[in-house]
Design a protein around this motif. Sequence first.
Motif, PDB file in Angstrom:
ATOM      1  N   ASN A 120     -29.668  19.835 -22.524  1.00  0.00           N
ATOM      2  CA  ASN A 120     -30.589  19.374 -21.491  1.00  0.00           C
ATOM      3  C   ASN A 120     -31.763  18.582 -22.087  1.00  0.00           C
ATOM      4  OD1 ASN A 120     -32.490  19.243 -19.420  1.00  0.00           O
ATOM      5  ND2 ASN A 120     -31.854  21.209 -18.556  1.00  0.00           N
ATOM      6  N   LYS A 121     -31.603  17.245 -22.115  1.00  0.00           N
ATOM      7  CA  LYS A 121     -32.649  16.437 -22.752  1.00  0.00           C
ATOM      8  C   LYS A 121     -33.928  16.383 -21.939  1.00  0.00           C
ATOM      9  CE  LYS A 121     -29.440  14.013 -20.618  1.00  0.00           C
ATOM     10  NZ  LYS A 121     -28.011  13.792 -20.749  1.00  0.00           N
ATOM     11  N   GLN A 122     -33.797  16.418 -20.595  1.00  0.00           N
ATOM     12  CA  GLN A 122     -35.011  16.353 -19.779  1.00  0.00           C
ATOM     13  C   GLN A 122     -35.901  17.575 -20.033  1.00  0.00           C
ATOM     14  OE1 GLN A 122     -36.143  13.876 -18.286  1.00  0.00           O
ATOM     15  NE2 GLN A 122     -34.368  12.533 -18.370  1.00  0.00           N
ATOM     16  N   ASN A 140     -27.721   5.809 -24.074  1.00  0.00           N
ATOM     17  CA  ASN A 140     -27.247   6.215 -22.747  1.00  0.00           C
ATOM     18  C   ASN A 140     -25.868   5.606 -22.506  1.00  0.00           C
ATOM     19  OD1 ASN A 140     -27.010   5.529 -19.606  1.00  0.00           O
ATOM     20  ND2 ASN A 140     -28.147   7.426 -19.863  1.00  0.00           N
ATOM     21  N   GLY A 141     -24.895   6.474 -22.311  1.00  0.00           N
ATOM     22  CA  GLY A 141     -23.510   6.029 -22.173  1.00  0.00           C
ATOM     23  C   GLY A 141     -23.262   5.317 -20.850  1.00  0.00           C
ATOM     24  N   THR A 142     -23.878   5.838 -19.787  1.00  0.00           N
ATOM     25  CA  THR A 142     -23.644   5.264 -18.455  1.00  0.00           C
ATOM     26  C   THR A 142     -24.062   3.801 -18.409  1.00  0.00           C
ATOM     27  OG1 THR A 142     -23.988   7.408 -17.445  1.00  0.00           O
ATOM     28  CG2 THR A 142     -24.284   5.505 -16.014  1.00  0.00           C
ATOM     29  N   THR A 143     -25.283   3.523 -18.897  1.00  0.00           N
ATOM     30  CA  THR A 143     -25.768   2.136 -18.805  1.00  0.00           C
ATOM     31  C   THR A 143     -24.995   1.229 -19.750  1.00  0.00           C
ATOM     32  OG1 THR A 143     -27.547   2.845 -20.264  1.00  0.00           O
ATOM     33  CG2 THR A 143     -28.083   2.567 -17.947  1.00  0.00           C
ATOM     34  N   GLY A 177     -17.557  11.126 -15.299  1.00  0.00           N
ATOM     35  CA  GLY A 177     -18.383  12.228 -15.813  1.00  0.00           C
ATOM     36  C   GLY A 177     -19.425  11.787 -16.825  1.00  0.00           C
ATOM     37  N   TYR A 178     -19.734  10.473 -16.894  1.00  0.00           N
ATOM     38  CA  TYR A 178     -20.732  10.013 -17.852  1.00  0.00           C
ATOM     39  C   TYR A 178     -22.148  10.158 -17.287  1.00  0.00           C
ATOM     40  CZ  TYR A 178     -16.660   7.458 -19.721  1.00  0.00           C
ATOM     41  OH  TYR A 178     -15.429   7.099 -20.202  1.00  0.00           O
ATOM     42  N   ALA A 179     -22.276   9.919 -15.978  1.00  0.00           N
ATOM     43  CA  ALA A 179     -23.609   9.848 -15.382  1.00  0.00           C
ATOM     44  C   ALA A 179     -24.158  11.250 -15.108  1.00  0.00           C
ATOM     45  CB  ALA A 179     -23.536   9.054 -14.080  1.00  0.00           C
ATOM     46  N   GLU A 180     -25.480  11.324 -14.992  1.00  0.00           N
ATOM     47  CA  GLU A 180     -26.121  12.575 -14.583  1.00  0.00           C
ATOM     48  C   GLU A 180     -25.773  12.851 -13.115  1.00  0.00           C
ATOM     49  OE1 GLU A 180     -28.090  14.484 -16.849  1.00  0.00           O
ATOM     50  OE2 GLU A 180     -27.004  13.062 -18.058  1.00  0.00           O
ATOM     51  N   ALA A 181     -25.982  14.110 -12.692  1.00  0.00           N
ATOM     52  CA  ALA A 181     -25.680  14.467 -11.306  1.00  0.00           C
ATOM     53  C   ALA A 181     -26.380  13.486 -10.357  1.00  0.00           C
ATOM     54  CB  ALA A 181     -26.126  15.900 -11.045  1.00  0.00           C
ATOM     55  N   GLU A 200     -31.885   8.591 -13.293  1.00  0.00           N
ATOM     56  CA  GLU A 200     -32.527   8.604 -14.618  1.00  0.00           C
ATOM     57  C   GLU A 200     -31.684   7.876 -15.668  1.00  0.00           C
ATOM     58  OE1 GLU A 200     -34.148  12.373 -15.730  1.00  0.00           O
ATOM     59  OE2 GLU A 200     -35.606  12.171 -14.097  1.00  0.00           O
ATOM     60  N   ASP A 201     -30.383   7.762 -15.411  1.00  0.00           N
ATOM     61  CA  ASP A 201     -29.576   6.950 -16.324  1.00  0.00           C
ATOM     62  C   ASP A 201     -30.019   5.495 -16.220  1.00  0.00           C
ATOM     63  OD1 ASP A 201     -27.511   8.747 -17.484  1.00  0.00           O
ATOM     64  OD2 ASP A 201     -26.903   9.035 -15.407  1.00  0.00           O
ATOM     65  N   VAL A 202     -30.030   4.989 -14.977  1.00  0.00           N
ATOM     66  CA  VAL A 202     -30.227   3.546 -14.815  1.00  0.00           C
ATOM     67  C   VAL A 202     -31.690   3.115 -14.930  1.00  0.00           C
ATOM     68  CG1 VAL A 202     -28.107   3.239 -13.492  1.00  0.00           C
ATOM     69  CG2 VAL A 202     -30.247   3.669 -12.276  1.00  0.00           C
ATOM     70  N   ALA A 231     -35.894  10.326 -22.695  1.00  0.00           N
ATOM     71  CA  ALA A 231     -35.889  11.741 -23.094  1.00  0.00           C
ATOM     72  C   ALA A 231     -35.196  11.898 -24.445  1.00  0.00           C
ATOM     73  CB  ALA A 231     -35.179  12.565 -22.028  1.00  0.00           C
ATOM     74  N   LYS A 232     -34.071  11.204 -24.618  1.00  0.00           N
ATOM     75  CA  LYS A 232     -33.336  11.322 -25.892  1.00  0.00           C
ATOM     76  C   LYS A 232     -34.147  10.730 -27.042  1.00  0.00           C
ATOM     77  CE  LYS A 232     -28.903  11.142 -23.525  1.00  0.00           C
ATOM     78  NZ  LYS A 232     -27.935  10.242 -22.901  1.00  0.00           N
ATOM     79  N   MET A 233     -34.812   9.608 -26.775  1.00  0.00           N
ATOM     80  CA  MET A 233     -35.613   8.999 -27.853  1.00  0.00           C
ATOM     81  C   MET A 233     -36.808   9.890 -28.198  1.00  0.00           C
ATOM     82  SD  MET A 233     -34.020   6.377 -28.895  1.00  0.00           S
ATOM     83  CE  MET A 233     -35.242   5.705 -30.022  1.00  0.00           C
ATOM     84  N   PRO A 246     -18.875   8.616 -29.098  1.00  0.00           N
ATOM     85  CA  PRO A 246     -18.980   8.825 -27.656  1.00  0.00           C
ATOM     86  C   PRO A 246     -20.348   9.393 -27.281  1.00  0.00           C
ATOM     87  CG  PRO A 246     -16.972   9.806 -28.547  1.00  0.00           C
ATOM     88  CD  PRO A 246     -17.821   9.428 -29.711  1.00  0.00           C
ATOM     89  N   GLY A 247     -20.998   8.733 -26.309  1.00  0.00           N
ATOM     90  CA  GLY A 247     -22.335   9.149 -25.917  1.00  0.00           C
ATOM     91  C   GLY A 247     -22.368   9.921 -24.622  1.00  0.00           C
ATOM     92  N   ALA A 248     -21.235  10.127 -23.997  1.00  0.00           N
ATOM     93  CA  ALA A 248     -21.190  10.867 -22.731  1.00  0.00           C
ATOM     94  C   ALA A 248     -19.758  11.314 -22.484  1.00  0.00           C
ATOM     95  CB  ALA A 248     -21.667   9.969 -21.594  1.00  0.00           C
TER      96      ALA A 248
HETATM   97  N1  HSE Z   1     -25.781  10.663 -18.484  1.00  0.00           N
HETATM   98  C1  HSE Z   1     -25.819  10.644 -19.909  1.00  0.00           C
HETATM   99  C2  HSE Z   1     -25.382   9.295 -20.414  1.00  0.00           C
HETATM  100  C3  HSE Z   1     -24.943  11.726 -20.453  1.00  0.00           C
HETATM  101  O1  HSE Z   1     -24.782   8.537 -19.655  1.00  0.00           O
HETATM  102  O2  HSE Z   1     -25.637   8.986 -21.584  1.00  0.00           O
HETATM  103  C4  HSE Z   1     -25.127  11.936 -21.935  1.00  0.00           C
HETATM  104  O3  HSE Z   1     -26.370  12.475 -22.224  1.00  0.00           O
END
Ligand code: HSE
Length: 439
Positions: A111-113, A166-169, A194-198, A202-204, A211-213, A306-308
């Motif tokens: 949980n990065k947030q 961020n994998g989604t973006t 399954g890459y994006a947050e619920a 916050e991804d986009v 948060a990760k940085m 793989p980032g997500a």
């Molecule tokens: N939603 C995040 C991403 C999952 O796309 O990178 C990995 O932390």
Amino acid sequence: MTGDDRRDGGAVRIGLLGCGTVGQAVVRTLIDGGSTIERASGHRLEVAKVLVRDPTKERPGIDPSLITTDPGDILDDPTVSIVVEVMGGLDPTLDHLQRAIARGASVVTANKQLLSRHGPELLQAAEAAGAELRFEASACAAIPVIKVLRESLLAAEITQITGIVNGTTNFILTEMSRGGLSYDEALARAQQLGYAEADPTEDVNGADAAAKMAILSSIAFHSRVRIDDVPHEGIDRLQAEDMDHAGSLGFVVKLLGVARLLNGSVSVRVYPALVPRGHRLAAIEGPDNAVLLESRATREIMLVGPGAGGDETASAVVADVLSILGTHQGSFLHNALVDAGRTVAPPGAVESAFYVRMAVDDRPGVLARVASIFGDAELSIRTVVQSGTGDQARLVLVLHSGPEARMEEALERVRALDEVRGEPVMLRVLGSGAGGDAR
Ligand code: HSE
Ligand code: NAP
């Protein structure tokens, strides 16, 4: 966790908070990989309970008797020694983790947030309770970047981190730049995979990357960087037009996290940037992440992967669990001595694509004879180049993937042809063709 846990032969009981994309993959990894994990670590891991909100949801492969909606079943169970948090969010997640730690349970979280806001206090609570807190999966999913920063590069004095985190973006930008999917279609696909947050906001908008940085720069620069210290912009204002202009100018657009030391201060930012096409970060596509770590001594080290994704993230979560268990003396030696009983494959069984160059007599029919030898060996030719004349006549072939043993047999026959002069040169071709190619 001590060596006694292993010696008494009992299972290590794991409680999971959350059973969505990542949680289900963690349970699958623990069950499917159970015997490998036990052989390699010396520990038998058992899923004690799994906390969810809605117990009626379909969860393929998850034993329904493990599901609970009562956090106390995990947080207050003294037999649960490790709590894995993969539910996300801040509330009630922070309370749950504090409660688990207070009774001495170790915690693994993705949980990065939460960490980018409450990491220091959770680490202090864990230290006070004699528990462990691990969070490899919170940044860049499967890439072991936190372990590298905390262990391998501890003394390296990192000066800059530049990352696609961020994998989604990255997936959306890759799809848009290929002209395959629109922004909305690519985001929908990232959610489906399954890459994006619920909630993908916050991804986009860059908050997930921020948060990760914050987490990575806190570790790299031995500082306290919180998400609020990280100005961030996302990709939500980008237009397909910008991608086109960037492309025609020799750039690709990436969402970057950039952290650097500036005269003793730490600067951490997230923004979409134009990256020259020849730059190493430009080649990172789809849901992959990459982190470029710079220091005077090590110059540049880039970690990519793989980032997500569920299985990808579960790999880091389970590694954290094992790292908590493996901190007892002797585990490294134990791992190095593990024998899974695998035999060593003979080189001839390995598949590769090939390049072959040979000097040949400059007369008709040579190519046909060489081609028929490779055909007999069931090695198909992808490209043929004939060059030079007289003594300089050369035949250069690139062949599709096939077993090395068949290439050796074919080369033996090629060598024996009257028209072939000297020794043919064979090189393997990286990454072209089916699995088993030279990589
Ligand atoms: N939603 C995040 C991403 C999952 O796309 O990178 C990995 O932390
Ligand atoms: P997810 O699919 O939405 O799953 C969340 C799970 O937590 C669900 O099982 C949900 O229950 C449960 N949950 C949520 N709030 C709860 C509450 N208040 N009480 C009880 N259960 C609750 O999310 P995910 O993609 O697996 O991500 C989980 C965490 O891992 C997040 O912190 C995320 O940032 C992080 N992460 C994800 C990835 C990835 O690629 N997905 C990668 C790295 C890190 P229900 O099933 O009943 O809804």
